[in-house]
Design a protein around this motif. Sequence first.
Motif, mmCIF file in Angstrom:
data_model
loop_
_atom_site.group_PDB
_atom_site.id
_atom_site.type_symbol
_atom_site.label_atom_id
_atom_site.label_comp_id
_atom_site.label_asym_id
_atom_site.label_seq_id
_atom_site.Cartn_x
_atom_site.Cartn_y
_atom_site.Cartn_z
ATOM 1 N N ALA A 133 4.273 22.625 21.542
ATOM 2 C CA ALA A 133 5.770 22.625 20.764
ATOM 3 C C ALA A 133 6.495 21.565 21.610
ATOM 4 C CB ALA A 133 6.296 23.994 20.885
ATOM 5 N N GLU B 62 9.377 18.518 12.864
ATOM 6 C CA GLU B 62 7.896 18.081 12.668
ATOM 7 C C GLU B 62 7.225 19.558 12.668
ATOM 8 O OE1 GLU B 62 5.990 15.040 14.566
ATOM 9 O OE2 GLU B 62 7.557 13.597 14.372
ATOM 10 N N GLU B 63 7.314 20.263 13.738
ATOM 11 C CA GLU B 63 6.733 21.797 13.565
ATOM 12 C C GLU B 63 7.078 22.348 12.401
ATOM 13 O OE1 GLU B 63 4.691 23.359 15.950
ATOM 14 O OE2 GLU B 63 4.435 21.477 17.173
ATOM 15 N N LEU B 64 8.146 22.541 12.159
ATOM 16 C CA LEU B 64 8.909 23.178 11.026
ATOM 17 C C LEU B 64 8.200 22.667 9.540
ATOM 18 C CD1 LEU B 64 12.751 23.906 11.691
ATOM 19 C CD2 LEU B 64 10.807 25.694 11.618
ATOM 20 N N ARG B 65 7.985 21.376 9.508
ATOM 21 C CA ARG B 65 7.257 20.618 8.302
ATOM 22 C C ARG B 65 5.692 21.291 7.989
ATOM 23 N NH1 ARG B 65 10.012 15.004 9.314
ATOM 24 N NH2 ARG B 65 11.991 15.268 8.295
ATOM 25 N N ASP B 66 5.399 21.594 9.295
ATOM 26 C CA ASP B 66 3.992 21.865 9.331
ATOM 27 C C ASP B 66 3.692 23.218 8.924
ATOM 28 O OD1 ASP B 66 2.865 19.295 10.176
ATOM 29 O OD2 ASP B 66 2.762 19.826 12.239
ATOM 30 N N LEU B 67 4.757 24.082 8.818
ATOM 31 C CA LEU B 67 4.747 25.503 8.466
ATOM 32 C C LEU B 67 4.463 25.442 6.921
ATOM 33 C CD1 LEU B 67 7.097 27.321 10.766
ATOM 34 C CD2 LEU B 67 4.594 27.322 11.198
#
Length: 58
Positions: free
Chosen positions: A46, A53-58
């Motif tokens: 993280a 970008e982390e939210l897009r990967d979800l």
Amino acid sequence: MLVKVLTGVFDPPPASLAVPGGYLTLTACAATAAVLVAALNGVRRAAGRPAVEELRDL
């Protein structure tokens, strides 16, 4: 109660239950280490990427 139930199985019957302290300690340490490694891996991943970008990967 468990000792009374198993009295007929063992010859001679046990006087009391034996608790494997070393095994229980080793298991608890291994579980704690696994949780810490997983948590640190998540924090490391993280920290390297922006939150968007982390939210897009979800």
